[in-house]
Design a protein around this motif. Structure first.
Motif: not given
Ligand SMILES: *Cc1c(COP(=O)(O)O)cnc(C)c1O
Length: 353
Positions: A308, A313, A317, A348
């Motif tokens: 990732r 990310l 998130w 997550l």
């Protein structure tokens, strides 16, 4: 090319320190303490603001009471203390006092706190970057030694425990620091001292070329007030005092710190709870697919997720409601309240399935 020809060309590529101000999200991106002040103390400050602080007058330019209080808390002499508008201001003052005008470069072991390089570049001071060990994030002492041999290093910047990776300086690293010659200033940034409980202070007297930086922005819950301090040799402190702006600290911020230090026990009462929360996160995160987390001595965890991209990310998130910081090739996750931490984990988990 920029049309404004009066600007220094070396500033045109600089990026400002980017900090997001999310509207409705769990804010686990800036290593702040997750709770506002303990009950009652904001009222105390408000009353002081209303009745005791003349808004038409300049604040105490010498930070007299503030330095006394900080010195007593830290276990130092007021002559060893300089107070800044955040420790960021002190980093800049230290660079001005040492390297400005082509007098030397700074050594920055990366990944680390980005303001060292940003502030140096804004002053036209060369930054020598050395990669930390990619597994442990310890200093690569051989590479550091080589950098000292190859460049006119005047300042070594060390964060203990390091941000974003959370590791404290090891015995081997301390042994190396002890060998640094007196013409090199060693900045020991202890922004997370209250969490790690480790300080170089007992050794300061033997090392006039070491300076400690601390801040009220993290464990003490005063990020809004922008107050940090340096502890160092009185002569260095005097120079820092002479180059700073005269009224660098608003009166209300000075009083906010005085109140926090007068009631330090209450302001710091939740630290054990935060450490337990950190341990819970440290255990739970690696149970998610591809997640690797590093041990931390501070109020944040550094993690990577296999396959990732950290920037992506961070965006994903945040879209789910948790702000984190992509930095140093990974993600830095601030430990929040138990609820925020559970939501961070749950989100997550959702992203990785
Ligand atoms: C947060 C932080 C600072 C800056 O603190 P301020 O006092 O808010 O400017 C300095 N160094 C490190 C390593 C930090 O994490």
């Amino acid at each position: 090319m920029c049309a404004l020809q009066y600007l220094r060309p070396d500033l045109l590529h600089l990026k400002s320190y980017d900090a997001v101000l999310p509207l409705a999200a769990d804010k686990l991106d800036a290593n702040e303490f997750p709770l506002d002040w303990p009950e009652g103390f904001k009222q105390k400050l408000s009353l002081l603001w209303e009745k005791g602080i003349p808004s038409n007058r300049y604040p105490d330019a010498n930070h007299h009471g503030l330095k006394q209080a900080i010195a007593a808390y830290a276990g130092a002499d007021p002559a060893q203390i300089s107070v800044g508008n955040g420790s960021d201001e002190l980093i800049r003052s230290l660079l001005i006092a040492t390297c400005l005008g082509g007098r030397g470069s700074i050594l920055v072991p990366e990944p680390t706190f980005s303001m060292y390089a940003i502030l140096a570049e804004s002053l036209g001071i060369p930054v020598v970057r050395v990669a930390r060990d990619s597994e442990s994030f310890a200093l690569n002492l051989q590479a550091c030694g080589q950098a000292l041999a190859d460049h006119p290093i005047r300042v070594v910047c060390l964060v203990d425990p390091n941000s974003p990776t959370g590791n404290g300086l090891s015995a081997a690293e301390w042994a190396w620091i002890e060998t640094l010659p007196p013409q090199i200033l060693v900045i020991l940034d202890e922004a997370y001292f209250e969490f790690s409980q480790h300080t170089a202070l007992p050794k300061l007297a033997d090392h006039p070329n070491w300076v400690i930086l601390r801040t009220f922005s993290k464990a003490f819950r005063l990020a809004a007030h922008r107050v940090g301090y340096a502890i160092g040799h009185p002569q260095l402190i005097q120079v820092l005092e002479s180059i700073r702006l005269p009224y660098n600290l608003p009166a209300i911020s000075q009083w906010a710190v005085q109140i926090a230090l007068e009631h330090a026990e209450e302001f710091l009462a939740d630290l054990p709870l935060l450490r337990r929360q950190r341990d819970i996160l440290e255990q739970a995160l690696p149970e998610l697919p591809g997640v690797r987390v590093w041990p931390s001595q501070a109020n944040f965890l550094y993690l990577r997720v296999e396959g990732r991209d950290p920037q992506q990310l961070q965006r994903d998130w945040q879209d789910l409601g948790t702000c984190v910081r992509a930095t140093g090739g990974g993600i830095r996750l601030t430990v929040g309240t138990p609820e925020e931490n559970q939501r961070a984990l749950e989100r997550l988990r959702q992203l990785l399935h």
